[in-house]
Design a protein around this motif. Structure first.
Motif, PDB file in Angstrom:
ATOM      1  N   GLN A  98       0.808  -1.213   0.000  1.00 23.39           N
ATOM      2  CA  GLN A  98       0.000   0.000   0.000  1.00 23.39           C
ATOM      3  C   GLN A  98       0.847   1.271   0.000  1.00 23.39           C
ATOM      4  N   ASP A  99       2.162   1.117  -0.037  1.00 28.14           N
ATOM      5  CA  ASP A  99       3.074   2.268  -0.066  1.00 28.14           C
ATOM      6  C   ASP A  99       2.866   3.168   1.153  1.00 28.14           C
ATOM      7  N   ARG A 100       2.600   2.552   2.280  1.00 27.20           N
ATOM      8  CA  ARG A 100       2.333   3.325   3.495  1.00 27.20           C
ATOM      9  C   ARG A 100       3.568   4.066   3.997  1.00 27.20           C
ATOM     10  N   LEU A 101       4.732   3.426   3.876  1.00 26.37           N
ATOM     11  CA  LEU A 101       5.954   4.014   4.417  1.00 26.37           C
ATOM     12  C   LEU A 101       6.659   4.929   3.421  1.00 26.37           C
ATOM     13  N   LEU A 102       6.983   4.403   2.232  1.00 28.48           N
ATOM     14  CA  LEU A 102       7.659   5.233   1.242  1.00 28.48           C
ATOM     15  C   LEU A 102       6.759   6.378   0.778  1.00 28.48           C
ATOM     16  N   GLY A 103       5.477   6.121   0.660  1.00 25.89           N
ATOM     17  CA  GLY A 103       4.562   7.177   0.257  1.00 25.89           C
ATOM     18  C   GLY A 103       4.568   8.336   1.236  1.00 25.89           C
ATOM     19  N   TRP A 104       4.749   8.003   2.517  1.00 22.62           N
ATOM     20  CA  TRP A 104       4.802   9.037   3.559  1.00 22.62           C
ATOM     21  C   TRP A 104       6.136   9.768   3.553  1.00 22.62           C
ATOM     22  N   ILE A 105       7.235   9.016   3.607  1.00 29.08           N
ATOM     23  CA  ILE A 105       8.547   9.650   3.729  1.00 29.08           C
ATOM     24  C   ILE A 105       8.927  10.390   2.450  1.00 29.08           C
ATOM     25  N   CYS A 106       8.383   9.969   1.307  1.00 31.68           N
ATOM     26  CA  CYS A 106       8.684  10.637   0.033  1.00 31.68           C
ATOM     27  C   CYS A 106       7.657  11.702  -0.324  1.00 31.68           C
ATOM     28  N   GLY A 107       6.661  11.883   0.550  1.00 32.36           N
ATOM     29  CA  GLY A 107       5.643  12.888   0.299  1.00 32.36           C
ATOM     30  C   GLY A 107       6.038  14.241   0.857  1.00 32.36           C
ATOM     31  N   GLY A 146      14.683  16.513  -4.684  1.00 32.86           N
ATOM     32  CA  GLY A 146      15.202  15.500  -5.600  1.00 32.86           C
ATOM     33  C   GLY A 146      15.089  14.105  -5.030  1.00 32.86           C
ATOM     34  N   TRP A 147      15.343  13.950  -3.745  1.00 30.30           N
ATOM     35  CA  TRP A 147      15.223  12.633  -3.112  1.00 30.30           C
ATOM     36  C   TRP A 147      13.775  12.153  -3.153  1.00 30.30           C
ATOM     37  N   ARG A 148      12.842  13.053  -2.936  1.00 31.72           N
ATOM     38  CA  ARG A 148      11.430  12.664  -2.998  1.00 31.72           C
ATOM     39  C   ARG A 148      11.048  12.274  -4.423  1.00 31.72           C
ATOM     40  N   ARG A 149      11.457  13.082  -5.356  1.00 28.71           N
ATOM     41  CA  ARG A 149      11.119  12.814  -6.764  1.00 28.71           C
ATOM     42  C   ARG A 149      11.651  11.458  -7.196  1.00 28.71           C
ATOM     43  N   ASP A 150      12.852  11.128  -6.771  1.00 29.21           N
ATOM     44  CA  ASP A 150      13.486   9.863  -7.148  1.00 29.21           C
ATOM     45  C   ASP A 150      13.170   8.740  -6.171  1.00 29.21           C
ATOM     46  N   ARG A 151      12.320   9.025  -5.182  1.00 30.97           N
ATOM     47  CA  ARG A 151      11.941   8.042  -4.151  1.00 30.97           C
ATOM     48  C   ARG A 151      13.176   7.420  -3.511  1.00 30.97           C
ATOM     49  N   ARG A 152      14.067   8.282  -3.079  1.00 30.22           N
ATOM     50  CA  ARG A 152      15.295   7.846  -2.421  1.00 30.22           C
ATOM     51  C   ARG A 152      14.991   7.588  -0.941  1.00 30.22           C
ATOM     52  N   GLY A 153      14.270   6.515  -0.704  1.00 29.13           N
ATOM     53  CA  GLY A 153      13.877   6.197   0.659  1.00 29.13           C
ATOM     54  C   GLY A 153      15.048   6.039   1.597  1.00 29.13           C
ATOM     55  N   GLU A 154      16.163   5.508   1.102  1.00 33.52           N
ATOM     56  CA  GLU A 154      17.319   5.291   1.978  1.00 33.52           C
ATOM     57  C   GLU A 154      17.844   6.610   2.537  1.00 33.52           C
ATOM     58  N   ARG A 155      17.822   7.677   1.732  1.00 30.75           N
ATOM     59  CA  ARG A 155      18.306   8.968   2.205  1.00 30.75           C
ATOM     60  C   ARG A 155      17.281   9.650   3.101  1.00 30.75           C
ATOM     61  N   LEU A 156      16.026   9.574   2.720  1.00 34.46           N
ATOM     62  CA  LEU A 156      14.976  10.236   3.486  1.00 34.46           C
ATOM     63  C   LEU A 156      14.759   9.570   4.839  1.00 34.46           C
ATOM     64  N   PHE A 157      14.715   8.243   4.873  1.00 33.71           N
ATOM     65  CA  PHE A 157      14.590   7.548   6.155  1.00 33.71           C
ATOM     66  C   PHE A 157      15.790   7.855   7.046  1.00 33.71           C
ATOM     67  N   GLU A 158      16.969   7.869   6.452  1.00 34.93           N
ATOM     68  CA  GLU A 158      18.183   8.133   7.229  1.00 34.93           C
ATOM     69  C   GLU A 158      18.137   9.515   7.873  1.00 34.93           C
ATOM     70  N   GLU A 159      17.712  10.520   7.115  1.00 32.07           N
ATOM     71  CA  GLU A 159      17.647  11.871   7.668  1.00 32.07           C
ATOM     72  C   GLU A 159      16.582  11.976   8.748  1.00 32.07           C
ATOM     73  N   PHE A 160      15.470  11.295   8.553  1.00 33.32           N
ATOM     74  CA  PHE A 160      14.415  11.308   9.575  1.00 33.32           C
ATOM     75  C   PHE A 160      14.897  10.611  10.844  1.00 33.32           C
ATOM     76  N   VAL A 161      15.439   9.407  10.695  1.00 27.39           N
ATOM     77  CA  VAL A 161      15.884   8.643  11.861  1.00 27.39           C
ATOM     78  C   VAL A 161      16.997   9.388  12.593  1.00 27.39           C
ATOM     79  N   ARG A 162      17.901  10.003  11.861  1.00 28.67           N
ATOM     80  CA  ARG A 162      18.991  10.751  12.481  1.00 28.67           C
ATOM     81  C   ARG A 162      18.452  11.800  13.462  1.00 28.67           C
ATOM     82  N   ARG A 163      17.397  12.486  13.070  1.00 34.12           N
ATOM     83  CA  ARG A 163      16.813  13.522  13.915  1.00 34.12           C
ATOM     84  C   ARG A 163      16.096  12.932  15.123  1.00 34.12           C
TER      85      ARG A 163
END
Length: 233
Positions: A98-107, A146-163
């Motif tokens: 359902q794209d629950r996680l990537l859809g959120w972090i890339c939104g 750019g990360w959202r557009r390319d669905r770079r979940g690895e970068r977006l999750f990393e930045e979120f978790v870091r915080r």
């Protein structure tokens, strides 16, 4: 981007699955024990959230840790928590129809936007006097689109978790004041974001049968023993 399912709905959906699992054994293990533990912390966080944001954030980080935390043998090299959290979220996203996680972090969730833009979530701000002017936060913010557009979940999750880890370290290690007015701009959105994250993870596991995937569920650290009350894991 879909809204996360409520904890009450998730618990109701989980009950029959958990009963089926436990009917053939006395104690839960693996993913079932992890979900059981996670829900216990998430439920308590929901109860206290309105009056105690600090505690709600801490309880939700504990609940999240119950899902991904691993057991390591004495002397075994431990990977970074940042890497382990990010790895778990990426692996769970891979079984998320359902794209629950990537859809959120890339939104473009305003909650996440505010967390990324807040300098107090950036370690650079705290590293040395005047370091908030070094520009690291701005460089990351510029890359988000750019990360959202390319669905770079690895970068977006990393930045979120870091915080989230930064704030967790401040609170758990006594480097902040309980209920302090000066850190409401971090604690309040972080508590809300961890609520979103937990419910999305649990939705993948419970509603989308992500619990059937092999995501290193076992061994669970500190499993119940026969001496423990059999009323629950």
């Amino acid at each position: 981007m879909s809204e996360p399912v409520s904890l009450a709905e998730l618990r109701n959906a989980w009950k029959p699955l958990n009963e089926i699992h436990r009917s053939g054994r006395r104690y839960s293990d693996g993913v079932h024990l992890r979900i059981y533990r996670c829900l216990s912390w998430a439920d308590r966080a929901e109860i206290v959230a309105e009056r105690d944001e600090d505690l709600a954030f801490i309880l939700r980080t504990i609940g999240f840790n119950a899902l991904w935390g691993q057991e390591y043998r004495p002397g075994e090299e431990r990977p970074s928590q940042l890497g382990e959290c990010t790895r778990f979220l990426l692996e769970l996203s891979a079984v998320d129809p359902q794209d629950r996680l990537l859809g959120w972090i890339c939104g473009t969730d305003p909650l996440l936007e505010g967390i990324y833009a807040n300098p107090f979530f950036h370690r650079e701000f705290w590293s040395e006097p005047g370091s908030e002017n070094l520009g690291g936060q701005e460089r990351i913010t510029e890359k988000l689109e750019g990360w959202r557009r390319d669905r770079r979940g690895e970068r977006l999750f990393e930045e979120f978790v870091r915080r989230m880890l930064l704030l967790r370290g401040q609170l758990i290690h006594g480097n902040a004041t309980l209920g302090g007015k000066v850190n409401r701009s971090t604690v309040r959105p972080a508590a809300d974001a961890m609520d979103q994250l937990l419910r999305r993870c649990l939705s993948v596991l419970v509603l989308d049968r992500g619990h059937a995937a092999d995501l290193r569920w076992s061994p669970v650290p500190y499993p119940p023993t026969p001496e423990v009350d059999s009323s629950g894991p």
